[in-house]
Structures are given as structure tokens and as C-alpha cells.
Design a protein around this motif. Structure first.
Motif, PDB file in Angstrom:
ATOM      1  N   ALA A  16       0.868  -1.210  -0.073  1.00  0.00           N
ATOM      2  CA  ALA A  16       0.031   0.088  -0.070  1.00  0.00           C
ATOM      3  C   ALA A  16       0.819   1.202   0.180  1.00  0.00           C
ATOM      4  CB  ALA A  16      -0.946  -0.001   1.200  1.00  0.00           C
ATOM      5  N   THR A  17       0.435   2.231  -0.500  1.00  0.00           N
ATOM      6  CA  THR A  17       1.014   3.682  -0.402  1.00  0.00           C
ATOM      7  C   THR A  17       0.250   4.470   0.939  1.00  0.00           C
ATOM      8  OG1 THR A  17       1.269   3.803  -2.770  1.00  0.00           O
ATOM      9  CG2 THR A  17       1.287   5.863  -1.525  1.00  0.00           C
ATOM     10  N   ILE A  18       1.268   4.709   1.780  1.00  0.00           N
ATOM     11  CA  ILE A  18       0.904   5.232   3.093  1.00  0.00           C
ATOM     12  C   ILE A  18       1.416   6.793   3.032  1.00  0.00           C
ATOM     13  CG2 ILE A  18       0.777   5.426   5.621  1.00  0.00           C
ATOM     14  CD1 ILE A  18      -0.267   2.803   4.248  1.00  0.00           C
ATOM     15  N   HIS A  19       0.240   7.796   3.023  1.00  0.00           N
ATOM     16  CA  HIS A  19       0.766   9.122   3.146  1.00  0.00           C
ATOM     17  C   HIS A  19       0.295   9.715   3.994  1.00  0.00           C
ATOM     18  CE1 HIS A  19       1.631  12.963   0.963  1.00  0.00           C
ATOM     19  NE2 HIS A  19       0.605  13.726   1.647  1.00  0.00           N
ATOM     20  N   GLU A  20       1.232  10.228   5.078  1.00  0.00           N
ATOM     21  CA  GLU A  20       0.818  11.145   6.233  1.00  0.00           C
ATOM     22  C   GLU A  20       1.017  12.636   5.729  1.00  0.00           C
ATOM     23  OE1 GLU A  20       2.684  11.885  10.513  1.00  0.00           O
ATOM     24  OE2 GLU A  20       2.794   9.927   9.568  1.00  0.00           O
ATOM     25  N   LEU A  21      -0.390  13.100   6.122  1.00  0.00           N
ATOM     26  CA  LEU A  21      -0.421  14.532   6.010  1.00  0.00           C
ATOM     27  C   LEU A  21       0.531  15.644   6.583  1.00  0.00           C
ATOM     28  CD1 LEU A  21      -4.499  14.939   5.958  1.00  0.00           C
ATOM     29  CD2 LEU A  21      -3.048  15.034   3.946  1.00  0.00           C
ATOM     30  N   ALA A  22       1.241  16.424   5.878  1.00  0.00           N
ATOM     31  CA  ALA A  22       1.999  17.326   6.602  1.00  0.00           C
ATOM     32  C   ALA A  22       1.225  18.355   7.153  1.00  0.00           C
ATOM     33  CB  ALA A  22       3.151  17.935   5.302  1.00  0.00           C
ATOM     34  N   GLU A  23       1.864  19.354   7.954  1.00  0.00           N
ATOM     35  CA  GLU A  23       1.128  20.401   8.624  1.00  0.00           C
ATOM     36  C   GLU A  23       0.639  21.425   7.419  1.00  0.00           C
ATOM     37  OE1 GLU A  23       1.699  23.699  12.337  1.00  0.00           O
ATOM     38  OE2 GLU A  23       3.130  22.301  11.812  1.00  0.00           O
ATOM     39  N   GLY A  24      -0.670  21.558   7.459  1.00  0.00           N
ATOM     40  CA  GLY A  24      -1.047  22.653   6.630  1.00  0.00           C
ATOM     41  C   GLY A  24      -1.495  21.757   5.096  1.00  0.00           C
ATOM     42  N   GLU A  25      -1.337  20.695   5.128  1.00  0.00           N
ATOM     43  CA  GLU A  25      -1.537  19.886   3.676  1.00  0.00           C
ATOM     44  C   GLU A  25      -2.960  19.627   3.680  1.00  0.00           C
ATOM     45  OE1 GLU A  25       0.199  16.480   1.030  1.00  0.00           O
ATOM     46  OE2 GLU A  25       0.915  16.419   3.055  1.00  0.00           O
ATOM     47  N   ASP A  26      -3.571  19.857   2.710  1.00  0.00           N
ATOM     48  CA  ASP A  26      -4.887  19.290   2.294  1.00  0.00           C
ATOM     49  C   ASP A  26      -5.114  17.935   1.778  1.00  0.00           C
ATOM     50  OD1 ASP A  26      -7.711  20.199   2.034  1.00  0.00           O
ATOM     51  OD2 ASP A  26      -7.214  19.918  -0.106  1.00  0.00           O
ATOM     52  N   LEU A  27      -6.111  17.196   2.409  1.00  0.00           N
ATOM     53  CA  LEU A  27      -6.296  15.778   1.938  1.00  0.00           C
ATOM     54  C   LEU A  27      -6.622  15.796   0.640  1.00  0.00           C
ATOM     55  CD1 LEU A  27      -8.298  13.312   4.203  1.00  0.00           C
ATOM     56  CD2 LEU A  27      -8.681  13.618   1.782  1.00  0.00           C
ATOM     57  N   ALA A  28      -7.471  16.791  -0.126  1.00  0.00           N
ATOM     58  CA  ALA A  28      -7.979  16.806  -1.456  1.00  0.00           C
ATOM     59  C   ALA A  28      -6.851  16.818  -2.258  1.00  0.00           C
ATOM     60  CB  ALA A  28      -8.945  17.763  -1.769  1.00  0.00           C
ATOM     61  N   THR A  29      -5.730  17.529  -2.086  1.00  0.00           N
ATOM     62  CA  THR A  29      -4.567  18.000  -2.796  1.00  0.00           C
ATOM     63  C   THR A  29      -3.704  16.591  -2.703  1.00  0.00           C
ATOM     64  OG1 THR A  29      -4.412  20.381  -2.277  1.00  0.00           O
ATOM     65  CG2 THR A  29      -2.413  19.253  -3.147  1.00  0.00           C
ATOM     66  N   ALA A  30      -3.481  15.754  -1.651  1.00  0.00           N
ATOM     67  CA  ALA A  30      -2.760  14.576  -1.555  1.00  0.00           C
ATOM     68  C   ALA A  30      -3.527  13.680  -2.532  1.00  0.00           C
ATOM     69  CB  ALA A  30      -2.779  14.203  -0.102  1.00  0.00           C
ATOM     70  N   VAL A  31      -4.704  13.336  -2.566  1.00  0.00           N
ATOM     71  CA  VAL A  31      -5.537  12.356  -3.434  1.00  0.00           C
ATOM     72  C   VAL A  31      -5.414  12.894  -4.797  1.00  0.00           C
ATOM     73  CG1 VAL A  31      -7.740  11.630  -3.696  1.00  0.00           C
ATOM     74  CG2 VAL A  31      -7.031  11.778  -1.553  1.00  0.00           C
ATOM     75  N   ALA A  32      -5.527  14.186  -5.203  1.00  0.00           N
ATOM     76  CA  ALA A  32      -5.536  14.569  -6.541  1.00  0.00           C
ATOM     77  C   ALA A  32      -4.174  14.171  -7.142  1.00  0.00           C
ATOM     78  CB  ALA A  32      -5.774  16.241  -6.598  1.00  0.00           C
ATOM     79  N   GLN A  33      -3.091  14.510  -6.284  1.00  0.00           N
ATOM     80  CA  GLN A  33      -1.924  14.094  -7.036  1.00  0.00           C
ATOM     81  C   GLN A  33      -1.583  12.549  -7.158  1.00  0.00           C
ATOM     82  OE1 GLN A  33       0.781  15.883  -3.787  1.00  0.00           O
ATOM     83  NE2 GLN A  33       0.811  17.682  -4.949  1.00  0.00           N
ATOM     84  N   ALA A  34      -2.083  11.849  -6.297  1.00  0.00           N
ATOM     85  CA  ALA A  34      -2.224  10.462  -6.257  1.00  0.00           C
ATOM     86  C   ALA A  34      -2.637  10.003  -7.633  1.00  0.00           C
ATOM     87  CB  ALA A  34      -2.625   9.649  -5.068  1.00  0.00           C
ATOM     88  N   MET A  35      -4.160  10.565  -7.835  1.00  0.00           N
ATOM     89  CA  MET A  35      -4.813  10.044  -9.052  1.00  0.00           C
ATOM     90  C   MET A  35      -4.314  10.501 -10.335  1.00  0.00           C
ATOM     91  SD  MET A  35      -7.501   8.403  -7.458  1.00  0.00           S
ATOM     92  CE  MET A  35      -8.382   8.193  -8.934  1.00  0.00           C
ATOM     93  N   LYS A  36      -3.356  11.389 -10.292  1.00  0.00           N
ATOM     94  CA  LYS A  36      -2.692  11.883 -11.526  1.00  0.00           C
ATOM     95  C   LYS A  36      -1.550  10.894 -11.730  1.00  0.00           C
ATOM     96  CE  LYS A  36      -4.302  16.648 -11.166  1.00  0.00           C
ATOM     97  NZ  LYS A  36      -3.681  17.962 -11.199  1.00  0.00           N
TER      98      LYS A  36
END
Length: 321
Positions: A45-65
Motif C-alpha cells: 500500500a501507499t501510506i501518505h501522512e499529511l504534513a502540517e497545513g497539507e490538504d487531503l484533497a490535494t494529496a488525493v488529487a496528486q495520487a490520482m494523476k
């Protein structure tokens, strides 16, 4: 009757799975670090920990691209993080893997997922459910997905006051916020179906809920094709307004025994498919609402809140009933 299960992609090793972890969830409780479990049980699996101030939607959008977009969107966090990921899962047409990493974990507990192991077992077996959600819109903003409840009035104001005192910590900040609310909470005006009313609070629960409660914080139905509305009319004291926020059965029973809980005559109950509410706070009072523990600030003069029940709108991993 148990709900029919929905076959989902089985992934015992986590292949094709993105799990976003919100390290700030559940900060008020002692919780073991899930990293060793993820490393041992989900090596692919890919485990991504949100950095301080990072938006969940942005992290998912990058993964989907990426060249290999995830087939499953997972989240380890509290109800707020889970509801945000549920919205993204619906947007990207992916099943949701929700793992309990918050303080209360209302939604995942309704699914029968009391710990990480239960969620990972459902992922490995490929078992899931199609569940209902609510879609909520404030004025002209983008709609949000709600899994448990949306509320206006005393509870959002209490959360707003607690966040203002976040430097004290969650527990002390909550005590200070409650003390302030006992002195300052005011009713607000709502307009529903052309009827104007002064109320302490309104709770709109996803699915039918416990008829004895006012603050329907925890979801009771999994399928949830309706909205269960509780309106606490402002005919009592501030003490009763805050006592109505008790969502534990034992606490509510004690408050009833000492005659602090709101009277039945002050609580209006509705079961509807959709609801449109005009909310007008008193001048100088917070113009806010809360959904799944997330505070949303609106225009100072008030806002129009629209809630719609959407049956079978979300596919989520869950154990066999």
C-alpha cells in the motif's frame, strides 16, 4: 435484516490502496502508532501522512494523476477526515477504506469497524456495503458529504469557542468553552418551510436515530435513506440548552433524573428526505455550523443550509454483518 454485502476489490497486501493518515486526529486520546501495522499488513500500500497545513484533497488529487492511480482510497483518522475522504471517494468513483484513528470514530463504529484489524480484514476479504450519506450545501458553496450529523446553534458555538481556546488543550479548552457558553449562549432564529422559530439548536442526523436524544452525534443506521431532524426550541434556560448536547445514554439519563434535560414538549422531531433551513444568528454571535466534527464559518448575517439524503451513495469496506 442484515444489509446485503457488496463485493469489492480484495487486497490482502494493500496493492492498489492509498491510505492517507491524519496524524492530528485523536490527539485527545492515547493511541498506538499504526505505522508498524501498516508496514506488516499492507506492504504494497501507499501510506501518505499529511504534513502540517497539507490538504487531503490535494494529496488525493496528486495520487490520482500518477501513472498508477489508486483503486481504493483509504483514510486513518477521525470523523472529519473520514467524511472528507468519503467525499473524494464519491468524486473519483472509488471504494472507501475507513480506519478508526480519531477520538470517537462514529461512522466506522456504525459499520462494525472497532479497530484497524477489522478494517484490514474487510479489505483482505473484499467485503463492503453501499451506504447512504447526506449532501449539505451552505449558500452557494460547493456541497460536502456528511456521514453522521450536521448541526447549527449551541453545539457549533461550543466548538467555535473551544477552538479559540485551543492553546489550553482539548480538555481544558472544552471546560473553558462550556463555562463561557453557560453565560453567553443565545438562541438563534431559523426559518423552516415558511415557519420562523427561535431555537437553541438543530441536529440533522444521517438516518434514523435514537428517539430519546437531542444531540444525535453518532450515526445509528448504515443504509440511511432519510434525515432525522431534532429542533430544540428556545423555551428553557441555557443550562437546558447545554444539557441537550449530552449524547451518551448514561449522561442523558442522569440529566433527566435531575430535571436538567430539555422537556419533550420543547423538542420537535422530523423525518424527511431533504431540508432547507434559513439560519439567522444574533448580531455578534458566531455564524457557523458543524458537520462530522468539522466547523464551517459562514457569512456574519447568516446562511441558507440545504441537506439532502442520498441512499446508496457511498461504497465502503465493512465486515460481514
Amino acid at each position: 435484516m442484515p444489509l446485503p454485502t457488496t463485493p469489492l476489490p480484495a487486497s490482502p497486501s494493500g496493492r492498489g490502496v492509498l491510505i492517507v493518515r491524519n496524524a492530528l486526529s485523536g490527539a485527545s486520546v492515547m493511541r498506538a502508532d499504526p505505522s508498524p501495522v501498516f508496514a506488516a499488513e499492507l506492504p504494497d500500500a501507499t501510506i501518505h501522512e499529511l504534513a502540517e497545513g497539507e490538504d487531503l484533497a490535494t494529496a488525493v488529487a496528486q495520487a490520482m494523476k500518477s501513472d498508477a492511480p489508486p483503486e481504493v482510497l483509504g483514510v486513518y483518522g477521525g470523523d472529519g477526515s473520514v467524511s472528507r475522504m468519503a467525499h473524494l471517494a464519491r468524486r473519483h468513483d472509488r471504494p472507501l477504506l475507513a480506519l478508526p484513528g480519531g477520538t470517537f470514530n462514529h461512522f466506522v463504529r456504525a459499520l462494525g469497524i472497532d479497530d484497524i484489524d477489522a478494517g484490514l480484514a474487510a479489505l483482505a476479504a473484499g467485503t463492503g456495503l453501499r451506504v447512504g450519506v447526506a449532501e449539505v450545501t451552505a449558500d452557494g458553496d460547493e456541497p460536502v458529504t456528511v456521514l453522521n450529523v450536521v448541526s447549527v446553534g449551541a453545539y457549533p458555538e461550543l466548538i467555535e469557542e473551544r477552538e479559540r481556546r485551543s492553546t489550553l488543550g482539548k480538555w481544558l479548552g472544552g471546560v473553558a468553552a462550556t463555562w463561557t457558553a453557560l453565560r453567553r449562549t443565545e438562541p438563534l432564529t431559523i426559518v423552516l418551510d415558511g415557519r420562523r422559530a427561535r431555537v437553541w439548536s438543530v441536529f440533522v442526523s444521517v438516518g434514523r436515530n435514537d428517539p430519546e436524544r437531542v444531540a444525535t452525534m453518532q450515526r445509528q443506521e448504515v443504509d440511511a435513506g432519510v434525515l432525522d431532524v431534532r429542533i430544540h426550541h428556545a423555551r428553557g434556560t441555557r443550562v437546558r440548552a447545554l444539557a441537550s448536547l449530552a449524547f451518551g445514554k448514561r449522561t442523558a439519563a442522569v440529566l433527566r433524573a435531575v430535571h436538567l434535560f430539555p422537556r419533550d414538549a420543547d423538542i420537535e422531531r422530523l423525518v424527511v428526505r431533504e431540508l432547507e433551513l434559513l439560519v439567522r444568528p444574533e448580531p455578534g454571535r458566531p455564524s457557523v455550523f458543524v458537520h462530522d466534527g468539522e466547523l464551517v464559518e459562514c457569512a456574519p448575517e447568516g446562511f441558507r443550509l440545504r441537506c439532502v439524503a442520498l441512499p446508496d451513495a457511498l461504497t465502503v469496506y465493512a465486515p460481514e454483518p
